[in-house]
Design a protein around this motif. Structure first.
Motif, short mmCIF file in Angstrom:
data_model
loop_
_atom_site.label_atom_id
_atom_site.label_comp_id
_atom_site.label_asym_id
_atom_site.label_seq_id
_atom_site.Cartn_x
_atom_site.Cartn_y
_atom_site.Cartn_z
N ALA A 1 17.28 -21.86 91.32
CA ALA A 1 18.60 -21.41 90.90
C ALA A 1 19.44 -22.57 90.38
CB ALA A 1 19.31 -20.72 92.07
N GLY A 2 19.35 -23.71 91.02
CA GLY A 2 20.17 -24.85 90.63
C GLY A 2 19.73 -25.49 89.33
N LEU A 3 18.43 -25.41 89.01
CA LEU A 3 17.90 -26.08 87.82
C LEU A 3 17.57 -25.13 86.68
CD1 LEU A 3 15.49 -28.66 89.51
CD2 LEU A 3 17.80 -29.05 88.66
N GLY A 4 17.50 -23.83 86.95
CA GLY A 4 17.10 -22.89 85.93
C GLY A 4 18.02 -22.85 84.73
N TRP A 5 19.28 -23.21 84.90
CA TRP A 5 20.24 -23.24 83.80
C TRP A 5 19.79 -24.20 82.70
CZ3 TRP A 5 24.57 -20.41 82.68
CH2 TRP A 5 25.45 -20.94 81.72
N TYR A 6 19.07 -25.24 83.08
CA TYR A 6 18.63 -26.26 82.13
C TYR A 6 17.24 -26.00 81.60
CZ TYR A 6 22.39 -28.18 84.88
OH TYR A 6 23.57 -28.32 85.52
N ALA B 1 29.30 -28.09 78.34
CA ALA B 1 30.39 -27.34 77.74
C ALA B 1 29.89 -26.50 76.57
CB ALA B 1 31.47 -28.29 77.24
N HIS B 2 28.74 -26.92 75.96
CA HIS B 2 28.18 -26.18 74.86
C HIS B 2 26.88 -25.51 75.26
CE1 HIS B 2 31.21 -28.06 72.40
NE2 HIS B 2 30.80 -29.24 72.81
N GLY B 3 26.65 -25.41 76.56
CA GLY B 3 25.47 -24.69 77.01
C GLY B 3 24.72 -25.40 78.10
N GLY B 4 24.76 -26.72 78.16
CA GLY B 4 24.10 -27.40 79.25
C GLY B 4 23.46 -28.69 78.80
N ALA B 5 23.39 -29.65 79.71
CA ALA B 5 22.67 -30.88 79.42
C ALA B 5 21.20 -30.57 79.47
CB ALA B 5 23.03 -31.94 80.44
N GLY B 6 20.51 -30.89 78.43
CA GLY B 6 19.10 -30.57 78.40
C GLY B 6 18.85 -29.32 77.57
#
Length: 285
Positions: A190-195, A271-276
Protein backbone atom coordinates in the motif's frame (compact mmCIF):
# COMPACT_ATOMS: atom_id res chain seq x y z
CA UNK A 1 13.22 22.96 -2.53
CA UNK A 2 13.23 25.71 0.15
CA UNK A 3 15.49 24.72 3.02
CA UNK A 4 13.01 26.09 5.58
CA UNK A 5 10.32 23.69 4.33
CA UNK A 6 12.66 20.70 4.64
CA UNK A 7 13.79 21.87 8.09
CA UNK A 8 10.20 22.17 9.35
CA UNK A 9 9.33 18.69 8.09
CA UNK A 10 12.46 17.36 9.77
CA UNK A 11 11.56 19.01 13.08
CA UNK A 12 8.07 17.55 12.83
CA UNK A 13 9.76 14.18 12.35
CA UNK A 14 11.65 14.61 15.63
CA UNK A 15 8.35 15.14 17.44
CA UNK A 16 6.78 12.15 15.70
CA UNK A 17 9.80 10.07 16.66
CA UNK A 18 9.20 10.92 20.30
CA UNK A 19 5.65 9.57 19.99
CA UNK A 20 6.92 6.47 18.20
CA UNK A 21 9.10 5.71 21.23
CA UNK A 22 5.97 5.68 23.37
CA UNK A 23 4.25 3.34 20.92
CA UNK A 24 7.23 0.96 20.78
CA UNK A 25 7.40 0.84 24.59
CA UNK A 26 3.68 0.37 25.21
CA UNK A 27 1.96 -1.33 22.28
CA UNK A 28 3.74 -4.72 22.61
CA UNK A 29 2.61 -4.79 26.25
CA UNK A 30 -0.99 -3.97 25.31
CA UNK A 31 -0.91 -0.54 27.00
CA UNK A 32 -2.47 2.70 25.82
CA UNK A 33 -0.27 5.17 23.97
CA UNK A 34 -2.32 8.08 25.34
CA UNK A 35 -2.58 7.48 29.07
CA UNK A 36 -0.92 7.70 31.49
CA UNK A 37 1.64 10.36 30.71
CA UNK A 38 5.21 9.29 30.10
CA UNK A 39 7.16 8.29 33.21
CA UNK A 40 10.38 6.55 34.15
CA UNK A 41 9.74 2.77 34.10
CA UNK A 42 11.87 2.30 37.22
CA UNK A 43 10.89 5.09 39.65
CA UNK A 44 7.64 6.08 37.85
CA UNK A 45 8.52 9.77 38.08
CA UNK A 46 6.58 11.67 35.37
CA UNK A 47 8.73 13.01 32.55
CA UNK A 48 8.79 16.81 32.75
CA UNK A 49 8.32 18.85 29.58
CA UNK A 50 11.91 20.10 29.79
CA UNK A 51 13.11 16.48 29.79
CA UNK A 52 10.98 15.52 26.81
CA UNK A 53 12.71 17.48 24.03
CA UNK A 54 13.72 15.00 21.31
CA UNK A 55 17.41 14.04 21.34
CA UNK A 56 18.46 17.19 23.24
CA UNK A 57 17.01 16.16 26.61
CA UNK A 58 18.69 12.75 26.41
CA UNK A 59 22.06 14.45 25.94
CA UNK A 60 21.53 17.09 28.63
CA UNK A 61 20.41 14.49 31.16
CA UNK A 62 23.57 12.49 30.60
CA UNK A 63 21.48 9.59 29.24
CA UNK A 64 19.89 9.01 32.64
CA UNK A 65 16.57 9.64 34.42
CA UNK A 66 16.68 12.93 36.33
CA UNK A 67 15.04 11.38 39.43
CA UNK A 68 16.63 7.94 39.86
CA UNK A 69 19.55 8.05 37.39
CA UNK A 70 18.31 4.94 35.59
CA UNK A 71 20.01 4.75 32.16
CA UNK A 72 17.76 5.81 29.26
CA UNK A 73 18.16 3.39 26.31
CA UNK A 74 19.85 4.78 23.22
CA UNK A 75 16.85 3.66 21.18
CA UNK A 76 14.99 6.83 22.26
CA UNK A 77 17.26 9.46 20.67
CA UNK A 78 18.15 7.18 17.76
CA UNK A 79 14.52 6.67 16.75
CA UNK A 80 13.79 10.39 17.14
CA UNK A 81 16.81 11.40 15.07
CA UNK A 82 16.16 8.78 12.39
CA UNK A 83 12.53 9.87 12.04
CA UNK A 84 13.58 13.50 11.68
CA UNK A 85 16.24 12.67 9.10
CA UNK A 86 13.94 10.47 7.02
CA UNK A 87 11.13 13.03 7.11
CA UNK A 88 13.55 15.71 5.89
CA UNK A 89 14.96 13.41 3.20
CA UNK A 90 11.47 12.60 1.91
CA UNK A 91 10.50 16.26 1.90
CA UNK A 92 13.60 16.98 -0.16
CA UNK A 93 13.10 13.98 -2.46
CA UNK A 94 9.35 14.24 -3.04
CA UNK A 95 8.64 17.95 -2.64
CA UNK A 96 5.50 19.64 -1.28
CA UNK A 97 3.11 17.24 -2.94
CA UNK A 98 -0.29 15.72 -2.40
CA UNK A 99 1.17 12.30 -1.61
CA UNK A 100 3.89 13.44 0.81
CA UNK A 101 1.63 13.00 3.89
CA UNK A 102 1.11 9.35 2.94
CA UNK A 103 4.87 8.83 2.62
CA UNK A 104 5.47 10.38 6.05
CA UNK A 105 2.73 8.31 7.74
CA UNK A 106 4.05 5.18 6.02
CA UNK A 107 7.60 5.95 7.17
CA UNK A 108 6.57 6.58 10.77
CA UNK A 109 4.67 3.31 10.92
CA UNK A 110 7.56 1.36 9.41
CA UNK A 111 10.00 2.80 11.93
CA UNK A 112 7.78 1.87 14.87
CA UNK A 113 7.27 -1.64 13.50
CA UNK A 114 10.99 -2.08 12.82
CA UNK A 115 11.83 -1.05 16.38
CA UNK A 116 9.22 -3.44 17.83
CA UNK A 117 10.52 -6.27 15.70
CA UNK A 118 14.13 -5.56 16.66
CA UNK A 119 13.33 -5.49 20.39
CA UNK A 120 10.51 -8.04 20.74
CA UNK A 121 10.32 -10.01 17.46
CA UNK A 122 6.79 -8.65 17.19
CA UNK A 123 4.91 -6.80 14.46
CA UNK A 124 1.81 -5.71 16.40
CA UNK A 125 -1.51 -5.43 14.62
CA UNK A 126 -2.16 -2.31 16.70
CA UNK A 127 0.59 -0.64 14.68
CA UNK A 128 0.12 -2.30 11.28
CA UNK A 129 -3.61 -1.62 10.96
CA UNK A 130 -3.63 2.10 11.88
CA UNK A 131 -0.62 2.72 9.65
CA UNK A 132 -2.35 0.97 6.76
CA UNK A 133 -5.59 2.89 7.30
CA UNK A 134 -3.92 6.30 7.58
CA UNK A 135 -1.65 5.66 4.59
CA UNK A 136 -4.62 4.57 2.47
CA UNK A 137 -6.63 7.61 3.58
CA UNK A 138 -3.78 9.97 2.68
CA UNK A 139 -3.38 8.32 -0.73
CA UNK A 140 -7.11 8.60 -1.33
CA UNK A 141 -6.76 12.32 -0.69
CA UNK A 142 -3.77 12.47 -3.05
CA UNK A 143 -5.77 10.75 -5.80
CA UNK A 144 -8.66 13.15 -5.28
CA UNK A 145 -6.31 16.15 -5.38
CA UNK A 146 -4.41 15.05 -8.49
CA UNK A 147 -7.08 13.04 -10.31
CA UNK A 148 -4.74 10.06 -10.59
CA UNK A 149 -7.19 7.36 -9.68
CA UNK A 150 -5.30 4.78 -11.74
CA UNK A 151 -2.38 5.08 -9.33
CA UNK A 152 -4.76 4.40 -6.46
CA UNK A 153 -5.99 1.27 -8.23
CA UNK A 154 -2.39 0.11 -8.72
CA UNK A 155 -1.76 0.82 -5.03
CA UNK A 156 -4.69 -1.41 -4.04
CA UNK A 157 -3.39 -4.13 -6.35
CA UNK A 158 0.10 -3.93 -4.84
CA UNK A 159 -1.29 -4.14 -1.31
CA UNK A 160 -3.35 -7.20 -2.21
CA UNK A 161 -0.48 -8.75 -4.17
CA UNK A 162 2.06 -8.27 -1.39
CA UNK A 163 -0.32 -9.74 1.17
CA UNK A 164 -1.23 -12.70 -1.07
CA UNK A 165 2.40 -13.53 -1.95
CA UNK A 166 3.54 -13.51 1.66
CA UNK A 167 0.41 -15.39 2.77
CA UNK A 168 1.36 -18.14 0.32
CA UNK A 169 4.90 -18.24 1.73
CA UNK A 170 3.54 -18.36 5.28
CA UNK A 171 1.15 -21.16 4.36
CA UNK A 172 3.94 -23.16 2.72
CA UNK A 173 6.55 -22.57 5.46
CA UNK A 174 4.99 -21.05 8.60
CA UNK A 175 8.22 -21.62 10.52
CA UNK A 176 10.05 -19.34 8.10
CA UNK A 177 7.59 -16.46 7.95
CA UNK A 178 5.30 -15.20 10.72
CA UNK A 179 1.85 -13.82 9.96
CA UNK A 180 3.00 -10.42 11.14
CA UNK A 181 5.26 -10.36 8.09
CA UNK A 182 2.23 -11.14 5.90
CA UNK A 183 0.42 -8.08 7.24
CA UNK A 184 3.55 -5.99 6.85
CA UNK A 185 3.84 -7.04 3.19
CA UNK A 186 0.32 -5.75 2.59
CA UNK A 187 1.21 -2.46 4.26
CA UNK A 188 4.38 -2.12 2.19
CA UNK A 189 2.40 -2.77 -0.97
CA UNK A 190 0.00 0.00 0.00
CA UNK A 191 2.79 2.43 0.84
CA UNK A 192 4.78 1.83 -2.35
CA UNK A 193 2.08 0.97 -4.89
CA UNK A 194 1.53 4.66 -5.70
CA UNK A 195 4.97 4.69 -7.32
CA UNK A 196 4.48 1.47 -9.27
CA UNK A 197 4.63 -2.29 -8.61
CA UNK A 198 8.38 -2.49 -9.26
CA UNK A 199 8.98 -0.41 -6.14
CA UNK A 200 7.36 -3.20 -4.13
CA UNK A 201 9.57 -5.78 -5.85
CA UNK A 202 12.61 -3.63 -5.11
CA UNK A 203 11.63 -3.37 -1.44
CA UNK A 204 11.20 -7.12 -1.00
CA UNK A 205 14.47 -7.99 -2.74
CA UNK A 206 16.40 -5.25 -0.94
CA UNK A 207 14.98 -6.24 2.45
CA UNK A 208 15.72 -9.92 1.82
CA UNK A 209 19.29 -9.08 0.79
CA UNK A 210 19.84 -7.00 3.91
CA UNK A 211 18.43 -9.80 6.06
CA UNK A 212 20.66 -12.38 4.40
CA UNK A 213 23.78 -10.27 4.85
CA UNK A 214 22.90 -9.53 8.49
CA UNK A 215 22.32 -13.23 9.20
CA UNK A 216 25.62 -14.22 7.59
CA UNK A 217 27.47 -11.51 9.52
CA UNK A 218 25.95 -12.63 12.83
CA UNK A 219 26.80 -16.26 12.16
CA UNK A 220 30.35 -15.33 11.17
CA UNK A 221 30.68 -13.44 14.47
CA UNK A 222 29.33 -16.42 16.40
CA UNK A 223 26.26 -14.49 17.60
CA UNK A 224 23.67 -16.50 15.69
CA UNK A 225 23.08 -19.92 14.18
CA UNK A 226 20.88 -21.17 11.36
CA UNK A 227 18.13 -21.73 13.95
CA UNK A 228 18.25 -18.17 15.33
CA UNK A 229 15.12 -16.12 14.72
CA UNK A 230 15.87 -12.80 13.06
CA UNK A 231 13.58 -9.75 12.82
CA UNK A 232 12.65 -10.10 9.13
CA UNK A 233 10.14 -7.26 9.53
CA UNK A 234 13.03 -4.93 10.34
CA UNK A 235 14.77 -5.88 7.10
CA UNK A 236 11.57 -5.49 5.07
CA UNK A 237 11.12 -2.01 6.55
CA UNK A 238 14.68 -1.10 5.53
CA UNK A 239 13.97 -2.30 1.99
CA UNK A 240 10.70 -0.34 1.85
CA UNK A 241 12.33 2.89 3.02
CA UNK A 242 15.11 2.42 0.49
CA UNK A 243 12.50 1.92 -2.24
CA UNK A 244 10.71 5.09 -1.17
CA UNK A 245 13.86 7.21 -1.32
CA UNK A 246 15.88 5.69 -4.19
CA UNK A 247 13.51 3.24 -5.83
CA UNK A 248 12.62 5.49 -8.76
CA UNK A 249 16.16 5.92 -10.14
CA UNK A 250 16.98 2.24 -9.53
CA UNK A 251 13.83 1.04 -11.30
CA UNK A 252 14.49 3.35 -14.25
CA UNK A 253 18.10 2.17 -14.48
CA UNK A 254 16.96 -1.44 -14.52
CA UNK A 255 14.38 -0.66 -17.21
CA UNK A 256 17.13 0.89 -19.36
CA UNK A 257 19.32 -2.19 -18.83
CA UNK A 258 16.49 -4.41 -20.08
CA UNK A 259 15.79 -2.09 -23.02
CA UNK A 260 18.80 0.11 -23.81
CA UNK A 261 16.92 1.74 -26.70
CA UNK A 262 14.11 2.99 -24.48
CA UNK A 263 14.06 6.64 -23.46
CA UNK A 264 13.25 7.63 -19.91
CA UNK A 265 11.51 10.84 -18.97
CA UNK A 266 12.56 12.65 -15.80
CA UNK A 267 10.77 11.61 -12.65
CA UNK A 268 7.76 13.84 -11.99
CA UNK A 269 7.26 15.22 -8.52
CA UNK A 270 4.36 13.78 -6.56
CA UNK A 271 2.53 17.05 -7.09
CA UNK A 272 2.24 15.88 -10.71
CA UNK A 273 1.57 12.27 -9.90
CA UNK A 274 4.48 10.93 -7.89
CA UNK A 275 8.22 10.55 -7.69
CA UNK A 276 9.08 7.70 -9.94
CA UNK A 277 7.26 6.17 -12.87
CA UNK A 278 6.09 2.77 -13.86
CA UNK A 279 8.91 0.99 -15.70
CA UNK A 280 8.45 1.06 -19.42
CA UNK A 281 6.13 4.28 -19.45
CA UNK A 282 6.39 -14.64 12.99
CA UNK A 283 2.37 -14.85 14.87
CA UNK A 284 3.98 -11.66 15.81
CA UNK A 285 0.77 -10.25 17.20
Amino acid sequence: MPSLYVLLIGLAGLAVGSFLNVAVSRVPAGRSVVRPRSACPRCEAPIAARDNVPVVSWLLLGRRCRACREPIPARYPLLEALTGLLFAAEALRLGPSAALPAALVFTAGLLALAACDAEHLLLPRRLVHPTFALTALCLLGAAAATGQWQRLAVTAGCAAGGYAAFFALHWARPAWLGFGDVRLAGLIGAGLGWYGPWHLVFAVFAGSAVGLLAGLALMAAGRASRATRLPFGLFLAVGALAALLVGGPVVDWYARVLDPYATSAPHPRIAHGGAGSYPGTHDRT
